[in-house]
Design a protein around this motif. Structure first.
Motif, PDB file in Angstrom:
ATOM      1  N   LYS A 213      40.576  32.225  43.066  1.00  0.00           N
ATOM      2  CA  LYS A 213      40.177  31.164  43.993  1.00  0.00           C
ATOM      3  C   LYS A 213      39.115  31.619  44.997  1.00  0.00           C
ATOM      4  O   LYS A 213      37.981  31.147  44.949  1.00  0.00           O
ATOM      5  CB  LYS A 213      41.408  30.632  44.755  1.00  0.00           C
ATOM      6  CG  LYS A 213      41.061  29.477  45.688  1.00  0.00           C
ATOM      7  CD  LYS A 213      42.292  28.897  46.352  1.00  0.00           C
ATOM      8  CE  LYS A 213      42.868  29.798  47.425  1.00  0.00           C
ATOM      9  NZ  LYS A 213      41.958  29.967  48.594  1.00  0.00           N
TER      10      LYS A 213
ATOM     11  N   THR B 137      45.805  32.896  42.055  1.00  0.00           N
ATOM     12  CA  THR B 137      45.367  33.317  43.384  1.00  0.00           C
ATOM     13  C   THR B 137      46.430  34.054  44.179  1.00  0.00           C
ATOM     14  O   THR B 137      47.628  33.833  43.991  1.00  0.00           O
ATOM     15  CB  THR B 137      44.885  32.083  44.204  1.00  0.00           C
ATOM     16  OG1 THR B 137      44.497  32.513  45.509  1.00  0.00           O
ATOM     17  CG2 THR B 137      45.968  31.031  44.331  1.00  0.00           C
ATOM     18  N   GLY B 138      45.970  34.911  45.050  1.00  0.00           N
ATOM     19  CA  GLY B 138      46.849  35.605  45.985  1.00  0.00           C
ATOM     20  C   GLY B 138      47.170  34.755  47.192  1.00  0.00           C
ATOM     21  O   GLY B 138      48.016  35.105  48.003  1.00  0.00           O
ATOM     22  N   ASP B 139      46.493  33.633  47.309  1.00  0.00           N
ATOM     23  CA  ASP B 139      46.680  32.755  48.463  1.00  0.00           C
ATOM     24  C   ASP B 139      47.991  31.963  48.338  1.00  0.00           C
ATOM     25  O   ASP B 139      48.623  31.963  47.284  1.00  0.00           O
ATOM     26  CB  ASP B 139      45.481  31.812  48.577  1.00  0.00           C
ATOM     27  CG  ASP B 139      45.262  31.325  50.009  1.00  0.00           C
ATOM     28  OD1 ASP B 139      46.156  31.526  50.852  1.00  0.00           O
ATOM     29  OD2 ASP B 139      44.200  30.738  50.271  1.00  0.00           O
TER      30      ASP B 139
ATOM     31  N   HIS C  12      37.541  42.460  53.039  1.00  0.00           N
ATOM     32  CA  HIS C  12      38.100  41.170  52.633  1.00  0.00           C
ATOM     33  C   HIS C  12      37.419  40.025  53.389  1.00  0.00           C
ATOM     34  O   HIS C  12      37.117  40.153  54.571  1.00  0.00           O
ATOM     35  CB  HIS C  12      39.607  41.154  52.904  1.00  0.00           C
ATOM     36  CG  HIS C  12      40.332  40.083  52.165  1.00  0.00           C
ATOM     37  ND1 HIS C  12      40.408  38.801  52.630  1.00  0.00           N
ATOM     38  CD2 HIS C  12      40.963  40.087  50.960  1.00  0.00           C
ATOM     39  CE1 HIS C  12      41.087  38.064  51.756  1.00  0.00           C
ATOM     40  NE2 HIS C  12      41.427  38.833  50.726  1.00  0.00           N
TER      41      HIS C  12
ATOM     42  N   SER D 286      37.786  46.438  56.924  1.00  0.00           N
ATOM     43  CA  SER D 286      38.136  45.719  55.694  1.00  0.00           C
ATOM     44  C   SER D 286      36.972  44.900  55.159  1.00  0.00           C
ATOM     45  O   SER D 286      36.239  44.263  55.910  1.00  0.00           O
ATOM     46  CB  SER D 286      39.325  44.793  55.956  1.00  0.00           C
ATOM     47  OG  SER D 286      39.534  43.953  54.838  1.00  0.00           O
TER      48      SER D 286
ATOM     49  N   GLY E 114      45.223  42.408  47.841  1.00  0.00           N
ATOM     50  CA  GLY E 114      46.111  41.289  47.567  1.00  0.00           C
ATOM     51  C   GLY E 114      47.249  41.127  48.562  1.00  0.00           C
ATOM     52  O   GLY E 114      48.081  40.244  48.404  1.00  0.00           O
ATOM     53  N   LEU E 115      47.314  41.998  49.580  1.00  0.00           N
ATOM     54  CA  LEU E 115      48.372  41.890  50.585  1.00  0.00           C
ATOM     55  C   LEU E 115      47.811  41.717  51.992  1.00  0.00           C
ATOM     56  O   LEU E 115      48.161  40.782  52.694  1.00  0.00           O
ATOM     57  CB  LEU E 115      49.267  43.137  50.553  1.00  0.00           C
ATOM     58  CG  LEU E 115      50.172  43.314  49.346  1.00  0.00           C
ATOM     59  CD1 LEU E 115      50.899  44.658  49.427  1.00  0.00           C
ATOM     60  CD2 LEU E 115      51.189  42.185  49.234  1.00  0.00           C
ATOM     61  N   GLY E 116      46.929  42.633  52.408  1.00  0.00           N
ATOM     62  CA  GLY E 116      46.377  42.555  53.748  1.00  0.00           C
ATOM     63  C   GLY E 116      45.906  43.900  54.253  1.00  0.00           C
ATOM     64  O   GLY E 116      45.611  44.801  53.465  1.00  0.00           O
TER      65      GLY E 116
ATOM     66  N   LEU F  49      46.204  31.502  55.122  1.00  0.00           N
ATOM     67  CA  LEU F  49      46.878  32.014  56.314  1.00  0.00           C
ATOM     68  C   LEU F  49      46.930  33.531  56.271  1.00  0.00           C
ATOM     69  O   LEU F  49      47.033  34.121  55.200  1.00  0.00           O
ATOM     70  CB  LEU F  49      48.320  31.494  56.377  1.00  0.00           C
ATOM     71  CG  LEU F  49      48.538  29.977  56.340  1.00  0.00           C
ATOM     72  CD1 LEU F  49      50.031  29.669  56.236  1.00  0.00           C
ATOM     73  CD2 LEU F  49      47.942  29.318  57.579  1.00  0.00           C
TER      74      LEU F  49
ATOM     75  N   ASN G 142      40.681  42.875  43.862  1.00  0.00           N
ATOM     76  CA  ASN G 142      42.034  42.476  43.478  1.00  0.00           C
ATOM     77  C   ASN G 142      42.080  41.804  42.108  1.00  0.00           C
ATOM     78  O   ASN G 142      43.143  41.583  41.571  1.00  0.00           O
ATOM     79  CB  ASN G 142      42.649  41.556  44.550  1.00  0.00           C
ATOM     80  CG  ASN G 142      41.797  40.316  44.803  1.00  0.00           C
ATOM     81  OD1 ASN G 142      40.597  40.319  44.555  1.00  0.00           O
ATOM     82  ND2 ASN G 142      42.408  39.262  45.275  1.00  0.00           N
TER      83      ASN G 142
HETATM   84  P1  ADP Z   1      42.476  35.551  46.120  1.00  0.00           P
HETATM   85  O1  ADP Z   1      43.386  35.888  44.979  1.00  0.00           O
HETATM   86  O2  ADP Z   1      42.470  34.061  46.367  1.00  0.00           O
HETATM   87  O3  ADP Z   1      41.101  36.109  45.955  1.00  0.00           O
HETATM   88  P2  ADP Z   1      43.507  37.707  47.874  1.00  0.00           P
HETATM   89  O4  ADP Z   1      44.463  38.287  46.886  1.00  0.00           O
HETATM   90  O5  ADP Z   1      42.292  38.498  48.199  1.00  0.00           O
HETATM   91  O6  ADP Z   1      43.123  36.174  47.459  1.00  0.00           O
HETATM   92  O7  ADP Z   1      44.277  37.419  49.234  1.00  0.00           O
HETATM   93  C1  ADP Z   1      45.432  36.627  49.193  1.00  0.00           C
HETATM   94  C2  ADP Z   1      46.049  36.518  50.563  1.00  0.00           C
HETATM   95  O8  ADP Z   1      46.430  37.809  51.039  1.00  0.00           O
HETATM   96  C3  ADP Z   1      45.143  35.953  51.632  1.00  0.00           C
HETATM   97  O9  ADP Z   1      45.147  34.534  51.663  1.00  0.00           O
HETATM   98  C4  ADP Z   1      45.759  36.547  52.894  1.00  0.00           C
HETATM   99  O10 ADP Z   1      46.904  35.834  53.289  1.00  0.00           O
HETATM  100  C5  ADP Z   1      46.203  37.925  52.418  1.00  0.00           C
HETATM  101  N1  ADP Z   1      45.195  38.981  52.661  1.00  0.00           N
HETATM  102  C6  ADP Z   1      44.668  39.816  51.739  1.00  0.00           C
HETATM  103  N2  ADP Z   1      43.820  40.689  52.310  1.00  0.00           N
HETATM  104  C7  ADP Z   1      43.787  40.394  53.630  1.00  0.00           C
HETATM  105  C8  ADP Z   1      43.109  40.939  54.773  1.00  0.00           C
HETATM  106  N3  ADP Z   1      42.286  41.983  54.702  1.00  0.00           N
HETATM  107  N4  ADP Z   1      43.343  40.352  55.975  1.00  0.00           N
HETATM  108  C9  ADP Z   1      44.175  39.306  56.080  1.00  0.00           C
HETATM  109  N5  ADP Z   1      44.847  38.764  55.066  1.00  0.00           N
HETATM  110  C10 ADP Z   1      44.679  39.300  53.857  1.00  0.00           C
END
Ligand code: ADP
Ligand code: MG
Length: 291
Positions: free
Chosen positions: A39, A189-191, A76, A74, A104-106, A146, A239
């Protein structure tokens, strides 16, 4: 296909901004039955903005200083949004140590002796950080990405960040084009689930898998490949690398990280999801001609 047909096909694709690695990738592309999309950054612009900050103790400015410190290095898109917002508000980062990203976490870092985690609900649950205090506030932000903020010594919720990210133009038509080719579409998605559902509603994507980690994204691809289906994965981020590696055909957006590009069978020189159906269309025409 004859070597000449393959050369013509890959040449034509290149002129459309579609770089096909080899003849095998072109051959597989014409048999794709399912296309899986990441996503953030793939279907959305990937330039989210920070819309709201909610602090459990009411001190939003301090929360932003802490988050800014943790997200300092970061790459991200959500971290970028935090930095941009803080710059606009002339907020300075608190000082932090031992910061790092978990794909995928933060992000995590130590600020004033507190180990502070900024990331998704899945991570907060794994860390035993209770989210109840802001669950109603989070539910009221349905459809948005979020980032929860919490500390682990001891587990305690600090706040919540709400982000907005626009869809790329033409995504709905790109998905409709795929469907017209008889191809099933999936959002991976990780969202959070409500943000993912919103994107699926707006684009017409048939199937949604939310709150995925890089590992479960790869597992989902394996599951979608069962009964011999040919599955393509389209992604842009670090990710997505494991999922791209498992897919029969991997598409990487050129705006994406090098990691995604190096594993990809097909590189899209414009970060436009419409190129996926174009590539499949082209490969089908290449193989149909010489039968
Ligand atoms: P996607 O699969 O849509 O590309 P990600 O796996 O990168 O999304 O992120 C999924 C969720 O993990 C984000 O919506 C957020 O909640 C959290 N997240 C990941 N990395 C970060 C970060 N560096 N700061 C804050 N939140 C993060
Ligand atoms: Mg992404």
């Amino acid at each position: 296909a004859t070597p000449t047909a393959i050369m013509v096909g890959t040449g034509l694709a290149a002129r459309h901004g579609i770089l096909i690695k080899d003849a095998n990738a072109l051959e597989l592309a014409h048999r794709i039955q399912r296309v899986v999309f990441d996503k953030t950054g793939t279907l959305t612009v990937g330039k989210p903005s920070l819309l709201h900050i909610i602090a459990v103790d009411g001190d939003e400015r301090q929360l932003l200083q802490q988050v800014l410190a943790v997200e300092h290095g970061s790459l991200h898109p959500l971290a970028r949004a935090v930095r941009e917002h803080a710059a606009g508000q002339q907020v300075q980062a608190a000082s932090a140590q031992d910061m790092h990203d978990l794909a995928g976490l933060g992000s995590v870092g130590t600020v004033d002796g507190l180990r502070i985690h900024v990331g998704n609900a899945r991570w907060m649950r794994a860390l035993n950080i209770p989210m109840a205090a802001l669950q109603t506030a989070a539910d009221a932000q349905a459809g948005h990405s979020l980032a929860w903020v919490g500390t682990t010594n001891p587990p305690r919720l600090l706040g919540l960040l709400v982000f907005g990210d626009a869809l790329k133009p033409g995504v709905q038509q790109a998905i409709a084009h795929l469907h017209s080719l008889g191809i099933h579409s999936v959002l991976l998605t990780g969202d959070n689930a409500s943000s993912a559902a919103q994107v699926a509603n707006q684009t017409g994507i048939s199937q949604v898998l939310a709150e995925q980690s890089p590992e479960t994204k790869a597992e989902a691809i394996t599951a979608l490949k069962q009964d011999g289906r040919i599955v393509a994965m389209v992604g842009d981020g670090i990710n997505d690398a494991p999922a791209l590696a498992v897919a029969d055909v991997s598409f990487a957006m050129s705006s994406g990280t090098d990691v995604a590009m190096h594993t990809a069978d097909i590189t899209l020189m414009r970060a436009d999801p419409a190129l996926v159906a174009d590539a499949i269309d082209l490969s089908r025409r290449t193989y149909r001609k010489i039968k």
